[in-house]
Write a protein that holds these residues in place. Structure first.
Motif, PDB file in Angstrom:
ATOM      1  N   ALA A 130       0.832  -1.204   0.000  1.00  0.00           N
ATOM      2  CA  ALA A 130       0.000   0.000   0.000  1.00  0.00           C
ATOM      3  C   ALA A 130       0.868   1.256   0.000  1.00  0.00           C
ATOM      4  O   ALA A 130       0.595   2.210  -0.737  1.00  0.00           O
ATOM      5  CB  ALA A 130      -0.925  -0.011   1.225  1.00  0.00           C
ATOM      6  N   LEU A 131       1.914   1.267   0.820  1.00  0.00           N
ATOM      7  CA  LEU A 131       2.808   2.422   0.874  1.00  0.00           C
ATOM      8  C   LEU A 131       3.550   2.602  -0.453  1.00  0.00           C
ATOM      9  O   LEU A 131       3.753   3.728  -0.918  1.00  0.00           O
ATOM     10  CB  LEU A 131       3.808   2.253   2.021  1.00  0.00           C
ATOM     11  N   LEU A 132       3.929   1.486  -1.066  1.00  0.00           N
ATOM     12  CA  LEU A 132       4.605   1.573  -2.350  1.00  0.00           C
ATOM     13  C   LEU A 132       3.647   2.059  -3.439  1.00  0.00           C
ATOM     14  O   LEU A 132       4.024   2.862  -4.301  1.00  0.00           O
ATOM     15  CB  LEU A 132       5.190   0.209  -2.723  1.00  0.00           C
ATOM     16  N   ALA A 133       2.397   1.609  -3.388  1.00  0.00           N
ATOM     17  CA  ALA A 133       1.401   2.065  -4.360  1.00  0.00           C
ATOM     18  C   ALA A 133       1.220   3.573  -4.279  1.00  0.00           C
ATOM     19  O   ALA A 133       1.149   4.253  -5.308  1.00  0.00           O
ATOM     20  CB  ALA A 133       0.065   1.361  -4.114  1.00  0.00           C
ATOM     21  N   ARG A 134       1.165   4.098  -3.064  1.00  0.00           N
ATOM     22  CA  ARG A 134       1.009   5.545  -2.916  1.00  0.00           C
ATOM     23  C   ARG A 134       2.214   6.283  -3.498  1.00  0.00           C
ATOM     24  O   ARG A 134       2.069   7.335  -4.109  1.00  0.00           O
ATOM     25  CB  ARG A 134       0.821   5.901  -1.448  1.00  0.00           C
ATOM     26  N   LEU A 136       3.859   5.414  -6.002  1.00  0.00           N
ATOM     27  CA  LEU A 136       3.804   5.325  -7.463  1.00  0.00           C
ATOM     28  C   LEU A 136       2.794   6.291  -8.082  1.00  0.00           C
ATOM     29  O   LEU A 136       2.833   6.529  -9.289  1.00  0.00           O
ATOM     30  CB  LEU A 136       3.448   3.902  -7.901  1.00  0.00           C
ATOM     31  N   LEU A 137       1.887   6.840  -7.269  1.00  0.00           N
ATOM     32  CA  LEU A 137       0.796   7.661  -7.808  1.00  0.00           C
ATOM     33  C   LEU A 137       1.294   8.939  -8.472  1.00  0.00           C
ATOM     34  O   LEU A 137       0.608   9.499  -9.323  1.00  0.00           O
ATOM     35  CB  LEU A 137      -0.201   8.006  -6.699  1.00  0.00           C
ATOM     36  N   SER A 138       2.481   9.399  -8.106  1.00  0.00           N
ATOM     37  CA  SER A 138       3.018  10.623  -8.710  1.00  0.00           C
ATOM     38  C   SER A 138       3.745  10.354 -10.018  1.00  0.00           C
ATOM     39  O   SER A 138       4.298  11.271 -10.614  1.00  0.00           O
ATOM     40  CB  SER A 138       3.973  11.303  -7.726  1.00  0.00           C
ATOM     41  N   GLN A 139       3.733   9.087 -10.479  1.00  0.00           N
ATOM     42  CA  GLN A 139       4.498   8.724 -11.680  1.00  0.00           C
ATOM     43  C   GLN A 139       5.935   9.233 -11.537  1.00  0.00           C
ATOM     44  O   GLN A 139       6.419  10.023 -12.333  1.00  0.00           O
ATOM     45  CB  GLN A 139       3.840   9.303 -12.944  1.00  0.00           C
ATOM     46  N   PRO A 140       6.640   8.761 -10.520  1.00  0.00           N
ATOM     47  CA  PRO A 140       7.908   9.383 -10.130  1.00  0.00           C
ATOM     48  C   PRO A 140       9.060   9.135 -11.102  1.00  0.00           C
ATOM     49  O   PRO A 140       9.136   8.083 -11.740  1.00  0.00           O
ATOM     50  CB  PRO A 140       8.202   8.730  -8.772  1.00  0.00           C
ATOM     51  N   HIS A 141       9.930  10.144 -11.171  1.00  0.00           N
ATOM     52  CA  HIS A 141      11.229   9.947 -11.810  1.00  0.00           C
ATOM     53  C   HIS A 141      12.189   9.273 -10.834  1.00  0.00           C
ATOM     54  O   HIS A 141      13.140   8.617 -11.249  1.00  0.00           O
ATOM     55  CB  HIS A 141      11.838  11.293 -12.223  1.00  0.00           C
ATOM     56  N   LEU A 142      11.922   9.463  -9.527  1.00  0.00           N
ATOM     57  CA  LEU A 142      12.779   8.925  -8.476  1.00  0.00           C
ATOM     58  C   LEU A 142      11.919   8.324  -7.370  1.00  0.00           C
ATOM     59  O   LEU A 142      11.015   8.973  -6.850  1.00  0.00           O
ATOM     60  CB  LEU A 142      13.664  10.028  -7.889  1.00  0.00           C
ATOM     61  N   LEU A 143      12.208   7.077  -7.022  1.00  0.00           N
ATOM     62  CA  LEU A 143      11.577   6.420  -5.887  1.00  0.00           C
ATOM     63  C   LEU A 143      12.544   6.463  -4.711  1.00  0.00           C
ATOM     64  O   LEU A 143      13.696   6.021  -4.839  1.00  0.00           O
ATOM     65  CB  LEU A 143      11.253   4.966  -6.214  1.00  0.00           C
ATOM     66  N   VAL A 144      12.106   6.998  -3.588  1.00  0.00           N
ATOM     67  CA  VAL A 144      12.914   7.036  -2.377  1.00  0.00           C
ATOM     68  C   VAL A 144      12.247   6.120  -1.359  1.00  0.00           C
ATOM     69  O   VAL A 144      11.111   6.353  -0.949  1.00  0.00           O
ATOM     70  CB  VAL A 144      13.039   8.476  -1.829  1.00  0.00           C
ATOM     71  N   LEU A 145      12.959   5.070  -0.953  1.00  0.00           N
ATOM     72  CA  LEU A 145      12.390   4.020  -0.122  1.00  0.00           C
ATOM     73  C   LEU A 145      13.200   3.888   1.161  1.00  0.00           C
ATOM     74  O   LEU A 145      14.375   3.529   1.132  1.00  0.00           O
ATOM     75  CB  LEU A 145      12.405   2.677  -0.884  1.00  0.00           C
ATOM     76  N   ASP A 146      12.565   4.177   2.286  1.00  0.00           N
ATOM     77  CA  ASP A 146      13.238   4.142   3.579  1.00  0.00           C
ATOM     78  C   ASP A 146      12.936   2.813   4.264  1.00  0.00           C
ATOM     79  O   ASP A 146      11.833   2.589   4.752  1.00  0.00           O
ATOM     80  CB  ASP A 146      12.753   5.311   4.443  1.00  0.00           C
ATOM     81  N   GLU A 147      13.924   1.922   4.279  1.00  0.00           N
ATOM     82  CA  GLU A 147      13.759   0.593   4.882  1.00  0.00           C
ATOM     83  C   GLU A 147      12.487  -0.090   4.371  1.00  0.00           C
ATOM     84  O   GLU A 147      11.582  -0.430   5.151  1.00  0.00           O
ATOM     85  CB  GLU A 147      13.729   0.699   6.405  1.00  0.00           C
ATOM     86  N   PRO A 148      12.376  -0.325   3.054  1.00  0.00           N
ATOM     87  CA  PRO A 148      11.113  -0.815   2.497  1.00  0.00           C
ATOM     88  C   PRO A 148      10.728  -2.219   2.934  1.00  0.00           C
ATOM     89  O   PRO A 148       9.557  -2.591   2.816  1.00  0.00           O
ATOM     90  CB  PRO A 148      11.352  -0.758   0.984  1.00  0.00           C
ATOM     91  N   VAL A 149      11.683  -3.021   3.417  1.00  0.00           N
ATOM     92  CA  VAL A 149      11.342  -4.399   3.798  1.00  0.00           C
ATOM     93  C   VAL A 149      11.153  -4.546   5.298  1.00  0.00           C
ATOM     94  O   VAL A 149      11.131  -5.652   5.822  1.00  0.00           O
ATOM     95  CB  VAL A 149      12.423  -5.393   3.307  1.00  0.00           C
ATOM     96  N   GLN A 150      10.990  -3.419   5.995  1.00  0.00           N
ATOM     97  CA  GLN A 150      10.787  -3.454   7.448  1.00  0.00           C
ATOM     98  C   GLN A 150       9.595  -4.329   7.801  1.00  0.00           C
ATOM     99  O   GLN A 150       8.503  -4.173   7.270  1.00  0.00           O
ATOM    100  CB  GLN A 150      10.543  -2.034   7.964  1.00  0.00           C
ATOM    101  N   GLY A 151       9.792  -5.314   8.710  1.00  0.00           N
ATOM    102  CA  GLY A 151       8.692  -6.137   9.188  1.00  0.00           C
ATOM    103  C   GLY A 151       8.360  -7.325   8.309  1.00  0.00           C
ATOM    104  O   GLY A 151       7.350  -7.991   8.555  1.00  0.00           O
ATOM    105  N   LEU A 152       9.173  -7.609   7.278  1.00  0.00           N
ATOM    106  CA  LEU A 152       8.905  -8.744   6.399  1.00  0.00           C
ATOM    107  C   LEU A 152       9.911  -9.859   6.663  1.00  0.00           C
ATOM    108  O   LEU A 152      11.050  -9.606   7.061  1.00  0.00           O
ATOM    109  CB  LEU A 152       8.992  -8.322   4.930  1.00  0.00           C
TER     110      LEU A 152
END
Length: 257
Positions: A130-134, A136-152
């Protein structure tokens, strides 16, 4: 050569007489995944804020592409149980979202069936999607991901790293990602930047893993159950949900900003 999206030149950040970051040079380009690693208190969160333009360096410069669109995925998010917020409403709160983009992002991340579910009832893997989907909504040139696998768990981390690599190719964007260590992410990234108040070493993951500065911070041994994830483009991906971690989340970095 791919164009640069963000460039930091000799960026130094000082707070209350303490140097948080010292003469950091960092360039993020289109089509590249950069992973920022370092121990707690190394300045990773502060460097992300500099890269995002949220704070200004005490000395040095920040440059960015003029029309740069950034999609940001936070390390974690908690909502009070008393706040009635469905996944659909959460995504609609994104600035400037369009209905077609929301539908496309949900389809790509296989969360369409969750749109009416309260955010508090999402599993760990569902929340990360869900956080990753949000982001993506800006059609980004740059994705900034802070500890994206936290809790997995390990399998869930591998799946999410695979998804990030695929999205980078599909969107032709750059990715700046923060991680605590290099073990699982080493083959899911193009370049690693090892930070401890300054850039200790950087380069290809396998090169960094042998660098004395990296070994001093993280040690040489790799736990037997941590198998490095390798990204391949010659297979078909499934839409299985990410796995949840069975242990509590690690505490977030306690860094000065």
């Amino acid at each position: 050569m791919n164009e640069y999206l963000i460039k930091l030149q000799d960026a130094t950040l000082e707070r209350q007489g303490r140097t948080i970051l010292n003469k950091v040079n960092l360039e993020v380009r289109t089509g590249e995944i950069i992973t920022l690693i370092g121990p707690n208190g190394a300045g990773k969160s502060s460097l992300l804020k500099l890269a995002l333009g949220l704070i200004t360096p005490t000395r040095g410069q920040r440059h960015s592409r003029g029309d740069l669109r950034i999609g940001y995925m936070p390390q974690h998010m908690s909502l009070p149980d008393t706040l009635p917020l469905s996944l659909k409403h959460f995504l609609q709160l994104a600035k400037g979202f369009q209905r077609s983009q929301l539908q496309s992002a949900c389809q790509r991340l296989n969360i369409e069936h969750l749109l009416d579910r309260p955010m508090q009832r999402l599993s760990g893997g569902e929340l990360q999607r869900a956080l990753l989907a949000r982001a993506l909504l800006s059609q980004p040139h740059l994705l900034v991901l802070d500890e994206p696998v936290q809790g997995l768990d390990i399998a869930g981390q591998s799946e999410l790293y695979q998804l990030i690599a695929d999205l980078k190719d599909e969107l032709n964007c750059g990715v700046l990602m923060v991680s605590h260590d290099l073990h699982l992410v080493m083959s899911a990234t193009d370049r690693v930047v090892c930070l401890n108040g300054h850039i200790c070493c950087e380069g290809h993951p396998q090169t960094v893993q042998k660098d004395p500065s990296y070994l001093e911070l993280f040690g040489q041994s790799m736990p037997a159950h941590l198998v490095p994830y390798t990204h391949h483009h010659d297979h078909v991906h499934t839409d299985d949900c990410l796995h949840d971690h069975s242990t509590p989340e690690k505490p977030a970095d306690q860094e000065s900003s």
